[in-house]
Motif scaffolding. Structure first.
Motif, short mmCIF file in Angstrom:
data_model
loop_
_atom_site.label_atom_id
_atom_site.label_comp_id
_atom_site.label_asym_id
_atom_site.label_seq_id
_atom_site.Cartn_x
_atom_site.Cartn_y
_atom_site.Cartn_z
N THR A 176 1.10 1.52 -3.77
CA THR A 176 -0.12 1.56 -4.57
C THR A 176 -1.07 2.68 -4.15
O THR A 176 -1.71 3.29 -4.99
N LYS A 177 -1.15 2.96 -2.83
CA LYS A 177 -2.15 3.93 -2.36
C LYS A 177 -1.90 5.34 -2.91
O LYS A 177 -2.83 5.93 -3.48
N PRO A 192 0.81 -1.23 0.00
CA PRO A 192 0.00 0.00 0.00
C PRO A 192 0.84 1.28 0.00
O PRO A 192 0.40 2.31 -0.50
N ARG A 237 -10.49 -6.94 -4.19
CA ARG A 237 -10.07 -6.08 -5.31
C ARG A 237 -10.75 -6.55 -6.58
O ARG A 237 -11.25 -7.67 -6.65
N ASP A 253 -2.81 5.31 -6.59
CA ASP A 253 -4.26 5.24 -6.81
C ASP A 253 -4.91 6.60 -6.53
O ASP A 253 -5.81 7.03 -7.25
N GLU A 254 -4.45 7.24 -5.46
CA GLU A 254 -5.03 8.55 -5.09
C GLU A 254 -4.70 9.60 -6.15
O GLU A 254 -5.55 10.43 -6.49
#
Ligand SMILES: [Zn+2]
Length: 474
Positions: free
Chosen positions: A317-318, A314, A370, A321-322
């Motif tokens: 990826t987080k 994360p 997911r 993604d944001e």
């Protein structure tokens, strides 16, 4: 059959003498019905059985069969007319109809001149909240609707008497036509039907100036694009919300308003409110909310995937993604695209797809929380990738998971994304035309081999891109 029916009639009238019994044997059964008063009639539809009809109307199969003189429930033919017992106060033909957005039990009762109580009983509705858009209800046939009953909103500070004067209607006729118990029962904002006006098919719970509302396609499905259409006068200020997203309406030709919104692929199936608010040019405000059902999209579960833990960390990826979600959130008022989207890879629809949108995924022994947020298309390193529709480039760059990526704004909150490219041929700010070269396919970012990962975002939500390649929006 005749014999059985007659016996039933006679048994209900125990005081009758046996002579009468013999007399009854000699006359058609129709007389028997006439004595009892005909209930409303249901026309048997293909696929109906006596059992499903009995269930639907809350009567026992035996009662329904005997009431209609049916000896063999298996011999029920479509188009047969069944009299439904126990519905005092209703007559004529009953039909099943899908209730659209913009109707309430009250608006239907006024349209069909049947009390809310009776409509609720007819359809086993316990609470008005159960009247979600798309529900199939049993209603009196529309030919029974009194023609010439226009919708009129009770204005703020207007009593029903004052309204009757304004509309040149008889106040008592107004009460009767709207199943109101007294002049005090109409409240400001309430939509009444005024006898003698123009014919009106519009959404019954909304002011007359709104001539049409459509929410669909119904049933609403996970991962799909929902279209909200409103027909109303020009210069209407319209807003709304659905599943936590603000709806953005745009005028598509005079008096035709459209908003598009994606349904998240992991939305829990169930009921969600669609809320609409508006300000009409004459200053009338309206605020309406109705439930719609969001159903499961039936997406398959991919086999559990094992990947390098760093690629699903994360911490990596987080933020990415944001960053991506922020890119595709602004809603541009100009609509650049027109018609169906073109396939971005020359290895298009006829080649099939390595992976479809929505597939449920679990990584490294985790849960299936997911989903695959795009459509994977075949493409080797160097395959030319083309803009599917007109728009403006809002992002180009190399990202950890997405690899070389491009995002195009098509207006009205619609964006496309292209991932894992080997080369990018456009720059941020470029206006692109459908079919224009924007990059080359590749295998950059989190991939097992070269392909194009193609995304469509609508209202900040990923939707199934195949829909946009197969049909025209709005
Ligand atoms: Zn993909």
């Amino acid at each position: 059959m005749t014999f059985k029916l007659v016996i039933r009639c006679v048994l209900k009238k125990p005081g009758w003498i046996s002579l009468l019994f013999i007399w009854l044997l000699l006359i058609p059964t129709g007389i028997c019905w006439a004595q009892e008063g005909r209930g409303p009639v249901y026309v048997v539809q293909p696929g109906d059985t006596l059992w499903t009809i009995a269930q639907r109307f809350g009567v026992s199969v035996d009662v329904l069969a005997s009431y209609n003189g049916i000896n063999d429930p298996g011999q029920l033919s479509a188009d047969a007319e069944l009299i439904i017992p126990g519905l005092t106060g209703l007559s004529g033909i009953l039909t099943t109809q899908n209730v659209g957005y913009g109707e309430t039990l009250r608006s239907l009762s006024r349209r069909y001149q049947t009390s809310e109580k009776l409509l609720a009983r007819l359809n086993h509705i316990v609470s008005p909240n159960e009247l979600y858009a798309g529900i199939e209800l049993i209603l009196p046939q529309s030919s029974q609707v009194q023609a010439g009953k226009e919708r009129v909103a009770v204005g703020a500070g207007n009593s029903l008497l004052e309204m009757a004067v304004l509309e040149r209607a008889n106040p008592w006729a107004l009460l009767k036509a709207n199943s109101l118990r007294g002049i005090w029962a109409a409240i400001p904002g309430d939509i009444l039907r005024v006898p003698g006006g123009a014919d009106d098919e519009g959404p019954g719970a909304l002011p007359q100036t709104i001539t049409g509302i459509q929410v669909g396609p119904l049933p609403i499905t996970q991962g799909k694009t929902v279209i909200f259409r409103v027909e109303a006068p020009a210069n209407l200020s319209l807003s709304g919300s659905f599943t936590g997203h603000e709806l953005h309406f745009f005028e598509l030709g005079a008096g035709h308003y459209v908003a598009l919104q994606g349904v998240h692929a992991l939305t829990e199936p169930g009921f969600y409110s669609v809320t609409l608010q508006g300000l009409l040019p004459d200053g009338t405000k309206f605020d309406f909310s109705q439930l719609v059902y969001v159903r499961d999209g039936g997406y398959p579960y991919d086999p559990p995937l094992v990947v390098d833990p760093a690629t699903i960390d994360p911490a990596v990826t987080k933020p990415e993604d944001e960053q991506w979600a922020a890119l595709v959130t602004p809603v541009t008022a100009q609509r650049y695209w027109n018609g169906k989207f073109q396939t971005p890879s020359p290895l298009g629809l006829e080649y099939g797809f390595p992976s479809l949108f929505g597939n449920r995924r679990a990584y490294n022994g985790g849960t299936y929380d997911r989903f695959h947020g795009g459509l994977d298309m075949y493409g080797d390193t160097g395959t030319e990738i083309l803009a599917p529709a007109a728009g403006q480039v809002v992002f180009t760059g190399l990202l950890t998971v997405r690899g070389n990526a491009i995002s195009i704004d098509h207006g009205w909150g619609v964006y496309t994304g292209f991932m894992h490219l080997s080369e990018i041929k456009v720059a941020v700010g470029d206006k692109v035309e459908p079919g224009q070269l924007i990059g080359l396919a590749g295998g950059t970012g989190r991939v097992s081999g070269p392909h194009l990962h193609f995304e469509v975002w609508v209202g900040g939500v990923q939707v199934d891109p195949l829909d946009w390649l197969m049909q025209e929006y709005p």
